[in-house]
Design a protein around this motif. Structure first.
Motif, PDB file in Angstrom:
ATOM      1  N   THR A 115      34.665  37.993  39.212  1.00  0.00           N
ATOM      2  CA  THR A 115      34.047  37.566  37.923  1.00  0.00           C
ATOM      3  C   THR A 115      33.696  36.237  37.685  1.00  0.00           C
ATOM      4  O   THR A 115      32.562  35.941  37.200  1.00  0.00           O
TER       5      THR A 115
ATOM      6  N   ALA B  76      37.994  43.891  47.515  1.00  0.00           N
ATOM      7  CA  ALA B  76      38.966  44.838  46.578  1.00  0.00           C
ATOM      8  C   ALA B  76      38.795  46.242  46.981  1.00  0.00           C
ATOM      9  O   ALA B  76      39.698  47.003  47.015  1.00  0.00           O
TER      10      ALA B  76
ATOM     11  N   VAL C  93      39.349  40.288  42.052  1.00  0.00           N
ATOM     12  CA  VAL C  93      38.777  40.717  40.758  1.00  0.00           C
ATOM     13  C   VAL C  93      38.405  39.317  39.933  1.00  0.00           C
ATOM     14  O   VAL C  93      37.346  39.066  39.579  1.00  0.00           O
TER      15      VAL C  93
ATOM     16  N   VAL D 278      33.839  42.235  45.917  1.00  0.00           N
ATOM     17  CA  VAL D 278      34.296  43.622  45.461  1.00  0.00           C
ATOM     18  C   VAL D 278      34.708  44.383  46.802  1.00  0.00           C
ATOM     19  O   VAL D 278      35.281  45.433  46.771  1.00  0.00           O
TER      20      VAL D 278
ATOM     21  N   LYS E 292      44.478  42.003  44.888  1.00  0.00           N
ATOM     22  CA  LYS E 292      43.297  42.808  44.294  1.00  0.00           C
ATOM     23  C   LYS E 292      42.957  42.066  42.877  1.00  0.00           C
ATOM     24  O   LYS E 292      41.865  41.778  42.592  1.00  0.00           O
TER      25      LYS E 292
END
Length: 406
Positions: free
Chosen positions: A39, A71, A35, A68, A31
């Motif tokens: 980003t 995730a 992330v 994404v 995760k």
């Protein structure tokens, strides 16, 4: 034998705890990487858009969506799939970047994150993916660096040397920070997991030592499948709380257990202080042995002292709790066999004629006194006085001369 201990004593499965902690660590790390990756990719997409590299900005946006998605899969318990897709996406993403922007921008250095991150998040049952992605990332980086001086990318022609130097420097710094941050978080999770594992192990050890003597527990954990020892000399004590059965009819379950716990917990402390071994409780009866599992020369004297102190402790607790309970205690000494039996709820127990006679010394004894066999009188030290009670009928033994501790 370790599995036998776990199964029979219902101890926490430390391997299961470790595997669970490892899986939680993989999920958290996946995760975190997803992330951070989305980003960073979004920031690069913004930079490319501002530079007018719109096609490449859209390409970067695609991979934002990819990370994404990873995730989301990770959060839906598709952790192994998510880990592989994350690292595979990183290799493809970074490698293709060089086709659009000059390798002088240093984007390829993000490939350095793939080997360590793959080791952190790819399941141990998927070694093929781990090595394929790691070797593929390193090989891609080597090829890119080898062809870099001669490579001219579509967008590289539009970038000045100064701009490429800035991008390259930023990439190196970000890659270093990225690796450091994720590795530190992974290390911190491992440290916390070790702490939890040590606590679980300590609880297991504590529970095991509440069931078995330490020497016996150590032998069990070492792999001994059958534990049986002959002890040529040991002292056995049985104590029964007189009047407890009548008292139990006047108390509810919680009050009864709480009261019994007060007395037996106090006895436990006395046993520990004298270096004796509590064997078991049977209803309101209490069994102790001296000289097992570790032989001691003064086991008779220690057990006699315990008997006296148990009477004193009962009087003390009676005054505190407002009760009028009394003990009937019997002792005998001689050879015993000791060992661990059973497949479920196993215990360390004693067998032999010495144990049977000790039980009869208690059952035929006198309330508030300590009744002992002739063997105890013969083996006791000078610090104890006895008075003969005469001949007493003992089940299975006939008439025996017994004594009361003065």
């Amino acid at each position: 034998m370790t599995e036998m201990i776990r199964e029979n004593a219902r101890l926490p499965d430390l391997e299961a705890v470790l595997e669970l902690d490892t899986e939680v660590r993989r999920i958290r790390t996946t995760k975190l990487i997803a992330v951070c990756g989305s980003t960073l990719t979004a920031l690069y997409a913004l930079v490319y858009f501002l530079l007018g590299w719109h096609a490449f900005a859209l390409y970067s946006v695609f991979f934002v969506g990819w990370y994404v998605l990873v995730a989301l899969l990770n959060s839906r318990e598709m952790t192994r799939t998510a880990a592989v897709l994350l690292m595979a996406g990183a290799v493809v993403h970074v490698s293709l970047c060089v086709l659009f922007i000059s390798a002088d921008g240093g984007i390829q250095y993000f490939l350095l994150v793939v080997p360590p991150f793959s080791m952190m998040i790819i399941h141990s049952d998927d070694p093929g993916w781990l090595w394929t992605l790691s070797i593929g990332a390193v090989a891609s980086l080597g090829v890119i660096e080898w062809i870099r001086p001669d490579h001219v990318a579509p967008y590289g022609a539009e970038a000045s040397v100064a701009l490429l130097s800035i991008i390259r420097s930023g990439t190196v710094v970000i890659t270093g920070l990225f690796i450091t941050g994720v590795v530190w978080r992974y290390y911190d999770d491992m440290r916390r997991a070790r702490g939890r594992l040590e606590k679980a192990h300590a609880r297991s050890e504590s529970l095991l030592l509440n069931i078995l003597p330490q020497v016996i527990a150590t032998r069990l954990k070492a792999g001994n499948k059958l534990l049986a020892d002959d002890h040529p000399q040991a002292t056995v004590l049985f104590a029964d709380i007189v009047g407890f059965t009548e008292l139990s009819s006047r108390l509810d379950a919680a009050e009864l257990v709480a009261l019994l716990n007060e007395y037996f917990s106090a006895f436990d402390s006395l046993v520990d202080d004298l270096g004796l071994e509590k064997i078991k409780t049977i209803g309101d009866a209490y069994m102790v042995a001296g000289g097992v599992p570790t032989a001691t020369e003064d086991h008779v004297d220690r057990t006699l002292r315990l008997a006296q102190e148990m009477h004193e402790k009962v009087a003390e607790l009676n005054a505190t709790l407002g009760q009028s309970l009394q003990l009937r205690i019997g002792l005998n000494c001689g050879p015993v066999t000791a060992g661990v039996i059973g497949k479920r709820k196993f215990i360390y127990d004693l067998w032999g004629d010495t144990v049977n006679v000790a039980s009869r010394m208690e059952s035929t004894g006198v309330v508030g006194r300590v009744q002992v066999s002739e063997a105890i009188v013969a083996a006791a030290g000078d610090g104890h006085d006895f008075e003969s009670r005469g001949m007493v009928a003992v089940k299975g033994k006939g008439e025996m001369e017994v004594y009361l501790l003065a």
